[in-house]
Design a protein around this motif. Structure first.
Motif, PDB file in Angstrom:
ATOM      1  N   GLY A 138       0.605  -1.290   0.125  1.00 57.73           N
ATOM      2  CA  GLY A 138      -0.038  -0.092  -0.131  1.00 57.73           C
ATOM      3  C   GLY A 138       0.784   1.139   0.018  1.00 57.73           C
ATOM      4  O   GLY A 138       0.408   2.328  -0.711  1.00 57.73           O
ATOM      5  N   ASP A 139       2.097   1.221   0.656  1.00 60.22           N
ATOM      6  CA  ASP A 139       2.883   2.497   0.678  1.00 60.22           C
ATOM      7  C   ASP A 139       3.385   2.704  -0.689  1.00 60.22           C
ATOM      8  O   ASP A 139       3.774   3.877  -0.975  1.00 60.22           O
ATOM      9  N   ILE A 140       3.414   1.900  -1.730  1.00 59.37           N
ATOM     10  CA  ILE A 140       3.764   2.140  -2.916  1.00 59.37           C
ATOM     11  C   ILE A 140       2.908   3.162  -3.624  1.00 59.37           C
ATOM     12  O   ILE A 140       3.273   4.355  -4.357  1.00 59.37           O
ATOM     13  N   ILE A 141       1.596   3.035  -3.378  1.00 57.90           N
ATOM     14  CA  ILE A 141       0.527   3.742  -4.012  1.00 57.90           C
ATOM     15  C   ILE A 141       0.047   5.020  -3.247  1.00 57.90           C
ATOM     16  O   ILE A 141      -0.316   5.921  -3.696  1.00 57.90           O
ATOM     17  N   SER A 142      -0.110   4.617  -1.886  1.00 54.89           N
ATOM     18  CA  SER A 142      -0.731   5.633  -1.085  1.00 54.89           C
ATOM     19  C   SER A 142       0.044   5.542   0.232  1.00 54.89           C
ATOM     20  O   SER A 142      -0.413   5.010   1.311  1.00 54.89           O
ATOM     21  N   GLY A 143       1.263   6.024   0.319  1.00 51.93           N
ATOM     22  CA  GLY A 143       2.162   6.004   1.756  1.00 51.93           C
ATOM     23  C   GLY A 143       2.612   7.498   1.470  1.00 51.93           C
ATOM     24  O   GLY A 143       2.327   8.398   1.053  1.00 51.93           O
ATOM     25  N   GLU A 144       3.683   7.679   2.558  1.00 51.28           N
ATOM     26  CA  GLU A 144       4.403   8.903   2.894  1.00 51.28           C
ATOM     27  C   GLU A 144       5.248   9.303   1.708  1.00 51.28           C
ATOM     28  O   GLU A 144       4.978  10.645   1.327  1.00 51.28           O
ATOM     29  N   LEU A 145       5.803   8.547   0.853  1.00 54.20           N
ATOM     30  CA  LEU A 145       6.930   8.950  -0.264  1.00 54.20           C
ATOM     31  C   LEU A 145       6.243   7.859  -1.377  1.00 54.20           C
ATOM     32  O   LEU A 145       7.007   7.315  -1.872  1.00 54.20           O
ATOM     33  N   ASP A 146       5.127   8.078  -1.821  1.00 55.56           N
ATOM     34  CA  ASP A 146       4.406   7.059  -2.681  1.00 55.56           C
ATOM     35  C   ASP A 146       4.681   7.697  -4.285  1.00 55.56           C
ATOM     36  O   ASP A 146       4.997   8.911  -4.382  1.00 55.56           O
ATOM     37  N   VAL A 147       4.318   6.763  -5.001  1.00 57.57           N
ATOM     38  CA  VAL A 147       4.647   7.238  -6.571  1.00 57.57           C
ATOM     39  C   VAL A 147       3.646   8.004  -6.919  1.00 57.57           C
ATOM     40  O   VAL A 147       3.950   8.869  -8.017  1.00 57.57           O
ATOM     41  N   ASP A 148       2.430   7.888  -6.690  1.00 55.70           N
ATOM     42  CA  ASP A 148       1.268   8.942  -6.853  1.00 55.70           C
ATOM     43  C   ASP A 148       1.691  10.486  -6.624  1.00 55.70           C
ATOM     44  O   ASP A 148       1.594  11.192  -7.434  1.00 55.70           O
ATOM     45  N   ARG A 149       2.244  10.716  -5.330  1.00 57.80           N
ATOM     46  CA  ARG A 149       2.596  12.037  -5.167  1.00 57.80           C
ATOM     47  C   ARG A 149       4.213  12.438  -5.958  1.00 57.80           C
ATOM     48  O   ARG A 149       4.283  13.653  -6.444  1.00 57.80           O
ATOM     49  N   MET A 150       4.757  11.611  -6.186  1.00 56.85           N
ATOM     50  CA  MET A 150       6.016  11.632  -7.052  1.00 56.85           C
ATOM     51  C   MET A 150       5.513  12.289  -8.402  1.00 56.85           C
ATOM     52  O   MET A 150       6.228  13.276  -8.876  1.00 56.85           O
ATOM     53  N   ASP A 151       4.663  11.562  -9.116  1.00 55.74           N
ATOM     54  CA  ASP A 151       4.033  11.816 -10.382  1.00 55.74           C
ATOM     55  C   ASP A 151       3.375  13.271 -10.415  1.00 55.74           C
ATOM     56  O   ASP A 151       3.782  14.133 -11.042  1.00 55.74           O
ATOM     57  N   TYR A 152       2.534  13.382  -9.571  1.00 54.40           N
ATOM     58  CA  TYR A 152       1.936  14.719  -9.446  1.00 54.40           C
ATOM     59  C   TYR A 152       2.469  15.805  -9.225  1.00 54.40           C
ATOM     60  O   TYR A 152       2.420  16.963  -9.990  1.00 54.40           O
ATOM     61  N   LEU A 153       3.655  15.809  -8.553  1.00 52.62           N
ATOM     62  CA  LEU A 153       4.576  17.028  -8.312  1.00 52.62           C
ATOM     63  C   LEU A 153       5.384  17.297  -9.749  1.00 52.62           C
ATOM     64  O   LEU A 153       5.582  18.297  -9.989  1.00 52.62           O
ATOM     65  N   LEU A 154       6.087  16.227 -10.251  1.00 55.48           N
ATOM     66  CA  LEU A 154       6.608  16.271 -11.560  1.00 55.48           C
ATOM     67  C   LEU A 154       5.810  16.881 -12.592  1.00 55.48           C
ATOM     68  O   LEU A 154       5.885  17.752 -13.256  1.00 55.48           O
TER      69      LEU A 154
END
Length: 386
Positions: free
Chosen positions: A141-157
């Motif tokens: 779950g941390d991969i998609i919805s965690g503290e340093l997740d890929v969801d957040r990485m993509d939307y910031l970029l």
């Protein structure tokens, strides 16, 4: 097998099963949902969609899965979870969440269970496990919805790229290569600086993009329109995930009186004006600003409207979004021990308080009433200590 050309990550590969998921009406709807809602009225380039973000998140999830050396089946499960993680988003993304009781994660879960997405997913996976990953549960779950997740990485970029705001640049490569999976994601000590850069990126993107003062005005205007449409039953709140941006705009344009007039203002960028701003350091108990109830806000709006002798719907009291930064509690592996990111980073500790610097309560109204509004003391009408 198909390739999709993405503006941020380049050519992204989807296998036949992923193409089958992506081609469903539920995922194709995301092409008609703007990632940043009405932010294009501030940054004209911000017309990217939830679909772009979804395939970008899938790509980063895949990169991380490879670095974690997950087996093929788990890798595929993570990719598919990332692809559909935003399926339940309402029109204009987070902007519409203020008018409904359920989060987009809850709506995504409901949509998967009720639509063909669940049937397709069950051909290859446990739908229950997919829902757990999307909601941030379990080790994956941390991969998609965690503290340093890929969801957040993509939307910031992605948000940085399309708005032209340079603050969202983060070191994705170093983050992905310095993570390991145990009971959840753990960051290696070598990745602390990359994590700090991501936290800084979020800190600067909030006032520059996500909580830009004009964006907040536009969002407040739209939310009031949406609330009226929901009250009248024009939009069904239980099925908000079936509507797209065009549906809501068309519904609002078709309305007469207040909703139609405000939608016309949005169409022509004739926005309300900010006539009052209350910073957190100007009140005795700043936490009260975030705790203002809908009834309290409505009461304040009604009293201000009465004082100005205008319709109460013309007064918009906008309470700031609480600036959460969960990255502070990211587990970090240092010399064999696991500690929190906030324990090893002075920068993160400094940001813990600095994150409130930009938060303020604002009041908006039509420009024609702005001059007379400046004559009253708005603080007298707000249910907070002062």
């Amino acid at each position: 097998m198909k390739f999709v050309r993405d503006s941020v990550h380049g050519d992204l590969q989807l296998d036949d099963f992923e193409v089958k998921l992506a081609d469903t009406p539920e995922i194709q709807r995301l092409r008609r949902i703007k990632q940043l809602g009405f932010t294009y009225l501030v940054y004209p380039g911000a017309n990217h969609t939830r679909f772009e973000h979804s395939i970008g998140t899938m790509y980063l999830a895949s990169r991380l899965a490879l670095n974690l050396e997950l087996d093929d089946e788990t890798h595929s499960l993570v990719r598919c979870s990332a692809l559909i993680h935003d399926a339940g988003h309402g029109p204009f993304s987070h902007v519409s969440e203020g008018g409904i009781d359920n989060s987009h994660e809850e709506l995504t879960s409901k949509l998967i269970k009720e639509s063909q997405l669940g049937d397709i997913l069950s051909e290859k996976f446990s739908v229950k496990e997919i829902l757990r990953v999307i909601s941030g549960q379990g080790p994956l779950g941390d991969i998609i919805s965690g503290e340093l997740d890929v969801d957040r990485m993509d939307y910031l970029l992605r948000d940085s790229y399309y708005t032209g705001v340079a603050y969202g640049i983060i070191d994705v490569e170093r983050l992905l290569s310095n993570m390991k999976l145990e009971n959840g994601l753990i960051l290696h000590g070598k990745g602390v600086q990359a994590a700090e850069s991501m936290l800084l990126a979020r800190y600067f993107m909030y006032p520059s993009v996500y909580q830009h003062h004009t964006t907040r005005i536009v969002n407040s205007m739209f939310r009031r329109c949406l609330a009226k449409l929901l009250e009248k039953g024009v939009i069904n709140p239980q099925e908000i995930y079936r509507y797209d941006d065009i549906d809501v705009i068309a519904a609002a344009r078709a309305e007469e009186n207040y909703v139609g007039e405000v939608m016309e203002r949005l169409d022509n960028r004739q926005l309300y004006k900010r006539v009052y701003s209350l910073k957190l350091d100007e009140v005795d108990h700043p936490e009260e600003i975030f705790q203002m109830s809908p009834d309290s806000i409505e009461k304040s709006e009604a009293e201000i409207a009465q004082e100005l002798d205008v319709d109460k719907d013309f007064i918009l009291v906008d309470v700031p979004e609480y600036p959460t930064f969960h990255e502070m509690t990211t587990p970090v592996s240092v010399n064999g021990d696991t500690v929190m990111l906030g324990d090893v980073s002075n920068l993160v500790r400094a940001l813990k308080d600095a994150r409130f610097n930009h938060a303020d309560l604002c009041i908006y109204l039509p420009e024609e009433y702005a001059e007379q509004a400046l004559k009253i003391n708005f603080l007298d009408y707000l249910d907070i200590s002062h």
